[in-house]
Design a protein around this motif. Structure first.
Motif: not given
Length: 429
Positions: A241-247
């Protein structure tokens, strides 16, 4: 039943409870138990009712019934409504999932409005538990889908989860509990109804009268295995997982290619659930997502309200959003004009009256678009790739066109012009 509930509340030191009450027998029995307990011990209870606007107005009558019962008991009553079927169509999900999402959004709003810590009590019972597991098996699920719901899952509590439907009906009869009967529960329209009314009776009669015990035993085993599996998957996810947020979540494709399809699916399933819900995802859906990883195409696959695609070296999973540029916007030039489009703020200020007759449009990109860079034409597609603009987000960039000439692309390209002052910025900046 009441004594077990009292022990449960004391075990978790629960004082403030928001009861999700539909008017059906399960939630009305739960309400009766909590109401009687509130006379014995120090707890605060309130009622939340969500109207799904279904069954040709019958859901309206159910809500009135719950409202009157709350008034009779002297309890605070919270109400909201939403068109479940329309939401399902708009978001390309099942009606069952649409209803769940709408009512939980409402429940969370009520919980968040409270100064004190409140728990949300749901009236799921043991039969619901078994139905849910069977439904997941039929639709296609991983080991995590075999896990049963938990009695305590802050801020959710399910105080009737170990109580059978038969026991609930007996309590309602013995205590003269009034409730509304949702006749659609007996119509085999939805999968859950078919499982409840057709499959489970068949399994009990023809195959195993103790089918509940077998399914719940399987669920307990799956829960133990999942705890071990999740520890392993979390190690993998730290690399993938490189990056993530709520969207949005971005997963490294090269790292995904180094693991098995099973591991890929479990990680993708976990990321889907963090963004929305993996409730309606089947094995075929996951197979379609796996194809994206090995594909050279950047096409976007939309499933159950989420978008999946390859962007440069990453697999992207994101919530699919409505695009305000699906229909181009024609602008009449005024002294000052401000629009907010796809989270971009666009300020247009004309310089002179001579230019008020120009044809100005704001639209999304289209095939064949070209822009001028250093006195040379360049394909807009190539420009956006050079700028490493995510393939999904390219369609959300406002293209400002004057007399069929592109003079601005979002906040990343601007051509000198004598028409007007144009400022494009992101709303969160």
């Amino acid at each position: 039943m009441i004594n077990e509930l009292k022990i449960f509340l004391e075990k978790f030191n629960i004082k403030n409870i928001l009861l999700a009450v539909s008017g059906g027998v399960d939630s009305m029995v739960m309400l009766d138990c909590f109401y009687k307990l509130s006379k014995e011990i120090d707890i605060n209870i309130e009622i939340a009712n969500f109207n799904h606007k279904t069954r040709d107005g019958q859901s309206d009558k159910d809500s009135i019934f719950v409202k009157n019962k709350a008034k009779e008991m002297g309890l605070i009553y919270h109400y909201a409504e939403g068109d479940m079927d329309k939401y399902a169509i708009d978001n390309k999900i099942s009606s069952e999932e649409a209803g769940r999402l709408l009512r939980h959004k409402f429940f969370n709003q009520v919980l968040n409005s409270k100064k004190d810590s409140y728990y949300l009590a749901l009236a799921h019972n043991l039969d619901d538990q078994v139905e849910t597991i069977l439904m997941r098996i039929i639709r296609g699920t991983g080991i995590d889908g075999l896990e049963a719901m938990d009695v305590y899952e802050y801020p959710l509590i399910r105080p009737l989860l170990n109580v059978t439907k038969q026991e609930i009906l007996a309590y309602a009869r013995d205590n003269s509990i009034e409730y509304v009967q949702d006749l659609s529960n007996f119509e085999n329209i939805y999968l859950r109804n078919k499982i409840r009314n057709q499959l489970i009776p068949l399994l009990k009669e023809e195959y195993n009268p103790n089918i509940y015990d077998s399914i719940l035993s399987l669920s307990d085993l799956a829960k133990s295995q999942n705890q071990t599996l999740n520890r392993y998957l979390n190690i993998l996810k730290n690399k993938i997982v490189v990056s993530k947020n709520e969207l949005i979540a971005e997963l490294n494709i090269n790292e995904l290619k180094n693991i098995s399809d099973y591991e890929k699916i479990e990680i993708i399933r976990s990321e889907i659930n963090d963004l929305s819900s993996n409730y309606n995802f089947t094995k075929n859906h996951y197979n379609e997502i796996l194809k994206i990883i090995d594909s050279n195409s950047s096409s976007i696959k939309k499933i159950n309200g989420l978008a999946f695609y390859k962007s440069f070296k990453n697999l992207v999973i994101r919530i699919d959003q409505a695009n305000e540029l699906e229909n181009e916007i024609s602008i009449e030039i005024l002294d000052h004009h401000q629009l907010i489009v796809n989270s971009y703020i666009i300020d247009l200020e004309n310089i002179t009256d001579d230019y008020k007759s120009i044809n100005l449009k704001i639209r999304k990109r289209k095939n064949g678009d070209r822009i001028e860079i250093n006195s040379k034409e360049k394909k807009l597609k190539d420009f956006l790739i050079d700028k490493k603009v995510d393939s999904y987000e390219r369609d959300f960039l406002p293209i400002i066109e004057v007399d069929n000439e592109i003079i601005q692309v979002g906040d990343i390209y601007k051509k000198q012009n004598a028409y007007m002052k144009i400022k494009v910025r992101r709303a969160n900046e």
